[in-house]
Design a protein around this motif. Structure first.
Motif, PDB file in Angstrom:
ATOM      1  N   ASP A 131      13.447 -12.851  46.204  1.00 53.31           N
ATOM      2  CA  ASP A 131      12.563 -13.219  47.272  1.00 53.31           C
ATOM      3  C   ASP A 131      11.071 -13.319  46.609  1.00 53.31           C
ATOM      4  O   ASP A 131      10.275 -12.340  46.340  1.00 53.31           O
ATOM      5  N   GLU A 144       8.047 -20.107  49.952  1.00 51.20           N
ATOM      6  CA  GLU A 144       8.816 -19.509  48.803  1.00 51.20           C
ATOM      7  C   GLU A 144       8.412 -20.180  47.630  1.00 51.20           C
ATOM      8  O   GLU A 144       8.081 -21.504  47.772  1.00 51.20           O
ATOM      9  N   SER A 150      17.834 -17.973  46.628  1.00 54.35           N
ATOM     10  CA  SER A 150      17.604 -16.580  47.058  1.00 54.35           C
ATOM     11  C   SER A 150      18.674 -15.688  46.939  1.00 54.35           C
ATOM     12  O   SER A 150      18.735 -14.429  46.824  1.00 54.35           O
TER      13      SER A 150
END
Length: 255
Positions: A131, A144, A150
């Motif tokens: 993350d 992001e 992820s």
């Protein structure tokens, strides 16, 4: 139970480790780090780019188990990075080159597992949860960071009746699409790759293997460029992975 505490003055790090028994331990640490810009990051544009080093404060907790049948490594971490070196754009979409971001967060989980079942079976797996994101950035908000799946999993189940032969099917799995740009407008697709490795020992120092990869001949993206803003359009940012392939080899151990 025992505790170890370590401190390093040049790269400050404080750690604590608890040995619960001969096979297991718990640990925690906090550290500071800094990374100066590379030559390419300083000279990536028409002139020298004035950028500072990036600095980070990282905290980590985890455990390690080394038993006769099970081994486990697990670590949960969180890093606050100030001035991370990234290729960004301004609020109007104009490229800025490599500059220092305001603040970013890197956090995640790392897992490694080895499990021996009887004398012939061994399950091994590595899992990552990532993350990585901006932290209230003026342009990118909490988007992001690009180019980082992820979740990632690699696992293998090995069967071996003896030194002369082993058979190990394996899988590599990226279950979710991930962004190629920091503006979070375009994604690279996730994938599942299946493989099979067969091998064994042919002599005291000689061994052989046959390694089949991507046996289903799937089209997949092995890596991507990282750009500031793809504007939601497919561009030349993808590096395709290999199709179905087979590797054959011999290995010789010097000792």
């Amino acid at each position: 139970e025992s505790f170890d505490v370590a401190y390093h003055g040049l790269s400050p790090k404080l750690g604590v480790r608890s040995l619960t028994d001969d096979t297991a331990q718990l640990f925690a640490n906090i550290s500071r780090s800094q990374e100066p810009p590379s030559f390419g990051e300083l000279t990536g544009g028409p002139g020298v780019t004035q950028v500072d080093e990036q600095k980070a404060t990282t905290a980590e907790v985890g455990m390690r188990v080394q038993g006769e049948t099970v081994s486990l490594d697990a670590a949960l971490y969180r890093a606050r990075v100030d001035g991370e070196l990234l290729a960004l754009t301004d609020g109007n979409g104009n490229p800025l080159g490599t500059v220092n971001a305001d603040r970013t967060i890197h956090q995640g989980l790392e897992l490694g597992l080895g499990w021996r079942v009887g004398e012939r079976w061994l399950l091994s797996a590595n899992y990552l949860w990532n993350d990585f994101r901006f932290d209230d950035d003026a342009v990118y908000g909490n988007n992001e960071l690009a180019g980082i799946p992820s979740q990632q999993l690699r696992a293998s189940l090995r069967w071996s009746p003896g030194d002369a032969l082993y058979v190990a099917p394996n899988v590599e799995w990226v279950p979710q699409d991930y962004y190629v740009d920091h503006a979070n407008t375009f994604r690279a697709p996730g994938y599942t790759l299946l493989g099979l490795r067969v091998g064994g020992r042919a002599a005291p120092r000689w061994s052989w293997f046959v390694d089949g990869r991507n046996l289903t001949d799937r089209r997949w993206i092995s890596s991507t460029n990282v750009v500031a803003d793809a504007r939601g359009q497919d561009q030349a940012n993808f590096m395709p992975g290999d199709g179905r392939s087979v590797y054959v080899g011999l290995e010789y151990a010097m000792r």
